[in-house]
Design a protein around this motif. Structure first.
Motif, PDB file in Angstrom:
ATOM      1  N   UNK A  76      29.703  12.935  -3.304  1.00  0.00           N
ATOM      2  CA  UNK A  76      29.294  12.240  -2.086  1.00  0.00           C
ATOM      3  C   UNK A  76      27.777  12.289  -1.927  1.00  0.00           C
ATOM      4  N   UNK A  77      27.160  13.386  -2.345  1.00  0.00           N
ATOM      5  CA  UNK A  77      25.703  13.490  -2.281  1.00  0.00           C
ATOM      6  C   UNK A  77      25.052  12.467  -3.206  1.00  0.00           C
ATOM      7  N   UNK A  78      25.651  12.237  -4.373  1.00  0.00           N
ATOM      8  CA  UNK A  78      25.136  11.224  -5.289  1.00  0.00           C
ATOM      9  C   UNK A  78      25.234   9.837  -4.661  1.00  0.00           C
ATOM     10  N   UNK A  79      26.371   9.564  -4.022  1.00  0.00           N
ATOM     11  CA  UNK A  79      26.566   8.264  -3.379  1.00  0.00           C
ATOM     12  C   UNK A  79      25.549   8.046  -2.262  1.00  0.00           C
ATOM     13  N   UNK A  80      25.303   9.074  -1.466  1.00  0.00           N
ATOM     14  CA  UNK A  80      24.352   8.955  -0.364  1.00  0.00           C
ATOM     15  C   UNK A  80      22.924   8.854  -0.892  1.00  0.00           C
ATOM     16  N   UNK A  81      22.628   9.572  -1.976  1.00  0.00           N
ATOM     17  CA  UNK A  81      21.305   9.472  -2.597  1.00  0.00           C
ATOM     18  C   UNK A  81      21.028   8.039  -3.035  1.00  0.00           C
ATOM     19  N   UNK A  82      22.002   7.398  -3.661  1.00  0.00           N
ATOM     20  CA  UNK A  82      21.851   6.008  -4.080  1.00  0.00           C
ATOM     21  C   UNK A  82      21.649   5.103  -2.873  1.00  0.00           C
ATOM     22  N   UNK A  83      22.391   5.367  -1.810  1.00  0.00           N
ATOM     23  CA  UNK A  83      22.283   4.546  -0.606  1.00  0.00           C
ATOM     24  C   UNK A  83      20.913   4.673   0.040  1.00  0.00           C
ATOM     25  N   UNK A  84      20.227   5.799  -0.174  1.00  0.00           N
ATOM     26  CA  UNK A  84      18.878   5.969   0.358  1.00  0.00           C
ATOM     27  C   UNK A  84      17.948   4.878  -0.171  1.00  0.00           C
ATOM     28  N   UNK A  85      18.117   4.524  -1.448  1.00  0.00           N
ATOM     29  CA  UNK A  85      17.289   3.471  -2.025  1.00  0.00           C
ATOM     30  C   UNK A  85      17.468   2.146  -1.312  1.00  0.00           C
ATOM     31  N   UNK A  86      18.691   1.866  -0.876  1.00  0.00           N
ATOM     32  CA  UNK A  86      18.967   0.625  -0.159  1.00  0.00           C
ATOM     33  C   UNK A  86      18.450   0.687   1.278  1.00  0.00           C
ATOM     34  N   UNK A  87      18.703   1.817   1.945  1.00  0.00           N
ATOM     35  CA  UNK A  87      18.254   1.954   3.331  1.00  0.00           C
ATOM     36  C   UNK A  87      16.734   2.001   3.417  1.00  0.00           C
ATOM     37  N   UNK A  88      16.099   2.696   2.492  1.00  0.00           N
ATOM     38  CA  UNK A  88      14.647   2.788   2.511  1.00  0.00           C
ATOM     39  C   UNK A  88      13.955   1.483   2.204  1.00  0.00           C
ATOM     40  N   UNK A  89      14.653   0.595   1.503  1.00  0.00           N
ATOM     41  CA  UNK A  89      14.098  -0.715   1.172  1.00  0.00           C
ATOM     42  C   UNK A  89      13.865  -1.551   2.426  1.00  0.00           C
ATOM     43  N   UNK A  90      14.737  -1.362   3.416  1.00  0.00           N
ATOM     44  CA  UNK A  90      14.707  -2.212   4.610  1.00  0.00           C
ATOM     45  C   UNK A  90      13.429  -2.034   5.429  1.00  0.00           C
ATOM     46  N   UNK A  91      13.073  -0.821   5.882  1.00  0.00           N
ATOM     47  CA  UNK A  91      11.842  -0.700   6.679  1.00  0.00           C
ATOM     48  C   UNK A  91      10.587  -1.061   5.894  1.00  0.00           C
ATOM     49  N   UNK A  92      10.595  -0.769   4.587  1.00  0.00           N
ATOM     50  CA  UNK A  92       9.445  -1.137   3.763  1.00  0.00           C
ATOM     51  C   UNK A  92       9.283  -2.650   3.739  1.00  0.00           C
ATOM     52  N   UNK A  93      10.397  -3.364   3.580  1.00  0.00           N
ATOM     53  CA  UNK A  93      10.359  -4.824   3.534  1.00  0.00           C
ATOM     54  C   UNK A  93       9.849  -5.402   4.846  1.00  0.00           C
ATOM     55  N   UNK A  94      10.321  -4.847   5.963  1.00  0.00           N
ATOM     56  CA  UNK A  94       9.874  -5.335   7.275  1.00  0.00           C
ATOM     57  C   UNK A  94       8.387  -5.082   7.466  1.00  0.00           C
ATOM     58  N   UNK A  95       7.960  -3.851   7.227  1.00  0.00           N
ATOM     59  CA  UNK A  95       6.548  -3.498   7.440  1.00  0.00           C
ATOM     60  C   UNK A  95       5.628  -4.254   6.484  1.00  0.00           C
ATOM     61  N   UNK A  96       6.047  -4.385   5.223  1.00  0.00           N
ATOM     62  CA  UNK A  96       5.203  -5.003   4.206  1.00  0.00           C
ATOM     63  C   UNK A  96       5.031  -6.494   4.451  1.00  0.00           C
ATOM     64  N   UNK A  97       6.143  -7.200   4.588  1.00  0.00           N
ATOM     65  CA  UNK A  97       6.072  -8.657   4.676  1.00  0.00           C
ATOM     66  C   UNK A  97       5.651  -9.163   6.049  1.00  0.00           C
ATOM     67  N   UNK A  98       5.954  -8.416   7.094  1.00  0.00           N
ATOM     68  CA  UNK A  98       5.669  -8.901   8.447  1.00  0.00           C
ATOM     69  C   UNK A  98       4.313  -8.440   8.976  1.00  0.00           C
ATOM     70  N   UNK A  99       3.910  -7.219   8.643  1.00  0.00           N
ATOM     71  CA  UNK A  99       2.746  -6.652   9.308  1.00  0.00           C
ATOM     72  C   UNK A  99       1.593  -6.263   8.373  1.00  0.00           C
ATOM     73  N   UNK A 100       1.844  -6.048   7.108  1.00  0.00           N
ATOM     74  CA  UNK A 100       0.795  -5.523   6.220  1.00  0.00           C
ATOM     75  C   UNK A 100       0.270  -6.571   5.244  1.00  0.00           C
ATOM     76  N   UNK A 101       1.166  -7.312   4.626  1.00  0.00           N
ATOM     77  CA  UNK A 101       0.776  -8.241   3.560  1.00  0.00           C
ATOM     78  C   UNK A 101      -0.278  -9.245   4.009  1.00  0.00           C
ATOM     79  N   UNK A 102      -0.184  -9.724   5.240  1.00  0.00           N
ATOM     80  CA  UNK A 102      -1.129 -10.736   5.721  1.00  0.00           C
ATOM     81  C   UNK A 102      -2.558 -10.196   5.819  1.00  0.00           C
ATOM     82  N   UNK A 103      -2.704  -8.873   5.873  1.00  0.00           N
ATOM     83  CA  UNK A 103      -4.040  -8.270   5.945  1.00  0.00           C
ATOM     84  C   UNK A 103      -4.611  -7.961   4.557  1.00  0.00           C
ATOM     85  N   UNK A 104      -3.830  -8.223   3.512  1.00  0.00           N
ATOM     86  CA  UNK A 104      -4.269  -7.914   2.148  1.00  0.00           C
ATOM     87  C   UNK A 104      -4.395  -9.166   1.287  1.00  0.00           C
TER      88      UNK A 104
END
Length: 456
Positions: free
Chosen positions: A322-350
């Motif tokens: 179960x720890x392996x399954x949750x570890x893998x899911x971290x990659x999916x969950x962590x992708x979401x806030x990065x995508x929001x912050x990067x494409x909506x608020x950061x990329x336009x300044x770079x």
């Protein structure tokens, strides 16, 4: 299906200038007919994805949730919260559909929908329209980062429970959390979700197989049910509310799934995908909470896997898997806030920078650091689950959909005696109360445990 939250931010952002109708939303334009989905899902596929997206770490915390509510109270209130979540999801999907008709666009994201709804709502709410996408994004980002914190503590606690059987148990939870830092950084630096797809499939197989092992343990030697109190205390009930909301609310998954269906009209309705899926999920969560609390009582832990006999091979295997399954899911969950912050608020300044990839990796690593700092500071799995459920999902899953419907129906479609207005105001008050009461109870418990040093 955790990565489906990403698609909340899909199409519709540059289409505000298209022709509008008279605002009634009842013209001949049907957004469903104009959606261009590369790989649309059938009703059955959507149902499977919905079930997969709802069955995460939250279900393992349900016995502890029942401990905070009591046996009978937990049973009844879990069904009520499940019904409330389902209804609010219907409200959200239907409100977005009406807004799409008015703007003549096939799809709108959650932040866009909130902004457009407020612009056409009561005059007192319109000044807040411009800030509403930022507010929705804030809750989405905090929620996703909160899930990542839950996953870090979950993995560390379960690995510690296994390794303590073979080595010096004096190793602290903090040390185990630190040991997992590099693997979590590496998986969050995967920029292409397709690379995670095979691992995600493995994680789903492990998750569903684990339920069989959980059932094997909880149904053995059940004590007298009269030993379990029917009601908990008023102080601990908000903890139950937050945990149950965290477990049952699937606002990100639901919008994404409805947007990607081959026949979106099959999503709603009495026997639609949403109702069938949420009934099944709610019954499963009630069963897990009821039987798990019946079995372990006040000893119920934040993850039921931690209640299993530490010395048994099967218990060790299920914790590791179960720890392996949750570890893998971290990659999916962590992708979401990065995508929001990067494409909506950061990329336009770079714009024009030749170091875009470097800065994206800095953001990815930084988001992992933030979740680890939080997990190291407050490594309390159950309270993390309850806090982020109460704080984020009371807003995203209850209050915001009600605000959106109120604005969409304003001013002359509020039903006989303004019944929709009264109902939506009640939902808004309930959502805000759940947010405040749940957050207060969780923070009070966190402070109390940190003061006593009870964090392992």
């Amino acid at each position: 299906m955790e990565n489906e939250t990403l698609k909340l931010r899909g199409l519709g952002g540059d289409k505000y200038g298209m022709e509008k109708d008279d605002g009634s939303g009842d013209d001949s334009y049907d957004p469903h007919l104009y959606r261009k989905v590369e790989h649309p899902t059938t009703n059955m596929e959507t149902l499977i994805h919905l079930l997969k997206g709802c069955l995460g770490t939250g279900i393992l915390a349900m016995p502890e949730a029942f401990k905070n509510a009591g046996m009978l109270n937990g049973l009844v209130c879990t069904f009520l919260i499940g019904a409330l979540c389902t209804y609010c999801l219907h409200v959200l999907v239907q409100s977005q559909y009406v807004l799409c008709k008015r703007l003549r666009v096939p799809i709108l994201t959650y932040p866009e929908s909130m902004k457009i709804a407020l612009e056409s709502g009561p005059q007192c709410l319109r000044p807040y329209a411009r800030f509403s996408p930022l507010l929705v994004d804030f809750f989405l980002i905090i929620y996703q980062l909160g899930i990542c914190c839950v996953y870090i503590v979950f993995v560390a606690k379960n690995i510690k429970a296994v390794v303590d059987e073979y080595t010096d148990p004096d190793f602290t939870l903090t040390q185990y959390i630190l040991m997992t830092f590099v693997p979590f950084v590496l998986i969050n630096c995967i920029r292409n979700l397709k690379l995670l797809a095979p691992f995600s499939t493995l994680a789903n197989v492990i998750t569903f197989a684990s339920f069989g092992v959980v059932c094997y343990y909880v149904f053995q030697d059940l004590p007298d049910i009269s030993d379990r109190p029917a009601f908990g205390t008023l102080y601990t009930f908000p903890l139950f509310f937050g945990t149950t909301l965290f477990a049952l609310e699937a606002v990100g998954v639901v919008i994404a799934l409805e947007n990607n269906m081959k026949t979106p009209k099959g999503f709603g309705g009495y026997c639609g995908v949403l109702n069938v899926g949420m009934v099944f999920v709610t019954v499963l969560y009630v069963g897990m909470g009821f039987i798990g609390y019946w079995k372990y009582g006040d000893g119920s832990q934040a993850s039921i896997t931690l209640n299993f006999p530490a010395e048994e091979f099967l218990a060790k295997a299920i914790r590791i898997l179960y720890s392996i399954a949750i570890f893998i899911s971290y990659g999916l969950q962590g992708y979401v806030p990065v995508e929001i912050m990067w494409k909506t608020y950061i990329l336009k300044h770079l714009e024009g920078s030749d170091k875009l990839m470097l800065w994206e990796y800095v953001l990815r690593i930084g988001s992992v650091v933030i979740t680890f700092v939080l997990a190291l500071t407050i490594p309390l799995l159950g309270l993390f689950i309850s806090l982020f459920g109460a704080f984020c999902l009371s807003a995203l899953g209850i209050a915001f959909p009600a605000i959106m419907e109120l604005c969409v129906k304003w001013p002359d479609q509020l039903g006989p005696g303004n019944i929709i207005l009264v109902k939506d105001i009640a939902l808004i008050i309930f959502g805000i109360t759940g947010l405040l009461a749940g957050s207060y109870s969780c923070i009070s418990e966190i402070v109390d445990k940190l003061t006593k040093g009870d964090i392992n």
